[in-house]
Design an enzyme around this catalytic site. Structure first.
Site, PDB file in Angstrom:
ATOM      1  N   THR A  11       0.802  -1.224   0.000  1.00 32.77           N
ATOM      2  CA  THR A  11       0.000   0.000   0.000  1.00 32.77           C
ATOM      3  C   THR A  11       0.834   1.273   0.000  1.00 32.77           C
ATOM      4  O   THR A  11       0.307   2.353  -0.243  1.00 32.77           O
ATOM      5  CB  THR A  11      -0.950   0.031   1.220  1.00 32.77           C
ATOM      6  N   GLY A  12       2.142   1.168   0.263  1.00 32.30           N
ATOM      7  CA  GLY A  12       3.010   2.348   0.303  1.00 32.30           C
ATOM      8  C   GLY A  12       3.373   2.840  -1.084  1.00 32.30           C
ATOM      9  O   GLY A  12       2.967   2.278  -2.113  1.00 32.30           O
ATOM     10  N   VAL A  14       6.242   2.846  -2.819  1.00 36.71           N
ATOM     11  CA  VAL A  14       6.980   1.911  -3.664  1.00 36.71           C
ATOM     12  C   VAL A  14       6.110   0.706  -3.992  1.00 36.71           C
ATOM     13  O   VAL A  14       6.140   0.192  -5.119  1.00 36.71           O
ATOM     14  CB  VAL A  14       8.296   1.479  -2.990  1.00 36.71           C
ATOM     15  N   CYS A 151      18.188   4.406  -4.128  1.00 44.52           N
ATOM     16  CA  CYS A 151      17.787   5.111  -5.350  1.00 44.52           C
ATOM     17  C   CYS A 151      18.847   6.093  -5.847  1.00 44.52           C
ATOM     18  O   CYS A 151      18.981   6.300  -7.066  1.00 44.52           O
ATOM     19  CB  CYS A 151      16.464   5.834  -5.133  1.00 44.52           C
ATOM     20  N   GLN A 177      18.104  15.520  -4.842  1.00 46.12           N
ATOM     21  CA  GLN A 177      17.155  14.415  -4.787  1.00 46.12           C
ATOM     22  C   GLN A 177      15.717  14.885  -4.611  1.00 46.12           C
ATOM     23  O   GLN A 177      15.422  15.783  -3.815  1.00 46.12           O
ATOM     24  CB  GLN A 177      17.542  13.449  -3.663  1.00 46.12           C
ATOM     25  N   GLY A 181      11.493  10.607  -2.870  1.00 42.03           N
ATOM     26  CA  GLY A 181      12.419   9.665  -2.266  1.00 42.03           C
ATOM     27  C   GLY A 181      12.239   9.535  -0.765  1.00 42.03           C
ATOM     28  O   GLY A 181      12.689   8.557  -0.164  1.00 42.03           O
ATOM     29  N   LYS A 206      25.180   5.177   2.390  1.00 45.06           N
ATOM     30  CA  LYS A 206      24.691   4.168   1.445  1.00 45.06           C
ATOM     31  C   LYS A 206      25.389   4.310   0.097  1.00 45.06           C
ATOM     32  O   LYS A 206      25.837   3.319  -0.496  1.00 45.06           O
ATOM     33  CB  LYS A 206      23.176   4.304   1.271  1.00 45.06           C
ATOM     34  N   HIS A 243      16.127  11.923  -9.445  1.00 45.20           N
ATOM     35  CA  HIS A 243      17.341  12.345  -8.731  1.00 45.20           C
ATOM     36  C   HIS A 243      18.398  12.773  -9.745  1.00 45.20           C
ATOM     37  O   HIS A 243      18.788  11.987 -10.617  1.00 45.20           O
ATOM     38  CB  HIS A 243      17.887  11.191  -7.891  1.00 45.20           C
ATOM     39  N   ASN A 325      13.593   8.048  -9.473  1.00 44.35           N
ATOM     40  CA  ASN A 325      13.954   7.420  -8.206  1.00 44.35           C
ATOM     41  C   ASN A 325      12.966   6.385  -7.700  1.00 44.35           C
ATOM     42  O   ASN A 325      13.357   5.443  -6.998  1.00 44.35           O
ATOM     43  CB  ASN A 325      14.172   8.476  -7.115  1.00 44.35           C
TER      44      ASN A 325
END
Length: 347
Positions: A11-12, A14, A151, A177, A181, A206, A243, A325
């Site tokens: 449901t989010g 992504v 991303c 960005q 994101g 990251k 991005h 992204n």
């Protein structure tokens, strides 16, 4: 061949991209969607506040949302799971699925740098997928966990892989960005309108570590990180998607701008259903103002990388690169890894 798949955290933001990209996919059939206990039992239409710019597929809209645990998807007979869970949740939930024998292609940031977990971009390091055999031996599970990178990392690394032939020694990158994101409610309008935020928590580390793992060598037992020094500065700006990154690279050789552009444009894409025909599109000197997020983020349906502004400096070269992204940088990256898992026989 049809492969039944599920989405963890459907449901989010992504998760919604996963659903969009899986619609009419030639191989994958969406058979399960999961979310929190509060959403479980509802139809997907009821549980998800849909924000993607295409309608919810009719068959998905009426699917019942399951709770995010192995019991929730047991009756769906899925062969592959895509995970878009927050890393804090994924670190607890994903192992439960793996111990039950599920194969998981995950966008979540947990375990990306674990020694026995493949961090994979199919066009860059498909051979790292064989780290699954090490993972299964060490962890004693029948399932498999594959990660895609952050991303911002996935925007830069394909361009670096293309020019690594010139002896890549060091990389400095400054990112611009998009707000997507951070998730739909991650940055408030009062924070970002008329503003730029010169810090994104955890993002720099990251980029600095994941890029070296992606460009590293797998010897059959372990991945050895690339020797290049990588330093990143990550910034949030008021664009919705895409991005844009300013990259400064140093080499042992002395390539010309033309040689760098040619290497990027010629870099081979993967032969997978969702792969772009040309992975990296490069603007020349006649388009010095490109790439731009609004104009170029949907290159190759959002699955490609766009570069430009390639110039030499006293110490090496500089250029800009851009990717969408939430498509290439998130759901699309996991989707490609899922396609690679099928091609290599892990699903």
């Amino acid at each position: 061949m049809s492969v039944r798949v599920g989405i963890l955290g459907a449901t989010g933001a992504v998760g919604q991209r996963f659903i969009q990209l899986l619609d009419d996919h030639p191989t994958f059939e969406l058979a399960a969607v999961t979310a929190s206990a509060e959403s479980a039992g509802k139809t997907y239409r009821e549980a998800a506040k849909w924000r993607v710019n295409t309608p919810i597929p009719d068959d998905v809209a009426e699917m019942e949302v399951a709770e995010t645990n192995p019991a929730g998807v047991a009756d769906a007979d899925v062969d592959l799971l895509f995970s878009s869970l927050p890393s804090g949740v994924a670190s607890d939930v994903e192992p439960a699925f793996l111990e039950e024998g599920y194969v998981v292609s995950s966008n979540s940031s947990n375990d990306r740098m674990a020694d026995d977990v493949p961090l994979t971009i199919p066009e860059i390091n498909p051979g790292h997928l064989d780290l699954i055999e090490v993972q299964r031996d060490e962890r004693g599970w029948d399932g498999a966990l594959v990660k895609n990178p952050n991303c911002s990392t996935i925007t830069m690394v394909p361009t670096l892989a293309a020019i690594d032939e010139f002896g890549l020694e060091s990389v400095h990158v400054s990112t611009l960005q998009a707000v997507s994101g951070a998730g739909y409610s991650g940055v408030t309008s009062m924070e970002i309108i008329d503003n730029a935020i010169p810090h994104i928590g955890g993002e720099e580390a990251k980029m600095e570590t994941e890029s070296r793992k992606l460009l590293g060598e797998f010897d059959g037992a372990a991945v050895h990180l690339h020797d290049a020094d990588v330093a990143a500065s990550c910034n949030r700006i008021p664009t919705l998607d895409g991005h844009l990154e300013n990259v400064f690279a140093e080499f042992t050789a002395d390539p010309s701008p033309a040689e760098l552009r040619e290497a990027m444009e010629a870099f081979e894409s993967a032969d997978l259903p969702s792969s772009p025909d040309q992975l990296i599109k490069v603007f020349g000197d006649d388009d010095p103002e490109r790439p731009q997020p609004r104009l170029d983020r949907t290159y190759a349906d959002g699955m490609g990388i766009v570069a430009g502004g390639v110039q030499t400096t006293d110490d090496g070269a500089k250029y800009n690169c851009l990717a969408h992204n939430t498509i290439r940088g998130a759901a699309g990256a996991s989707l490609l890894n899922g396609e690679l898992l099928v091609e290599e026989g892990y699903v």
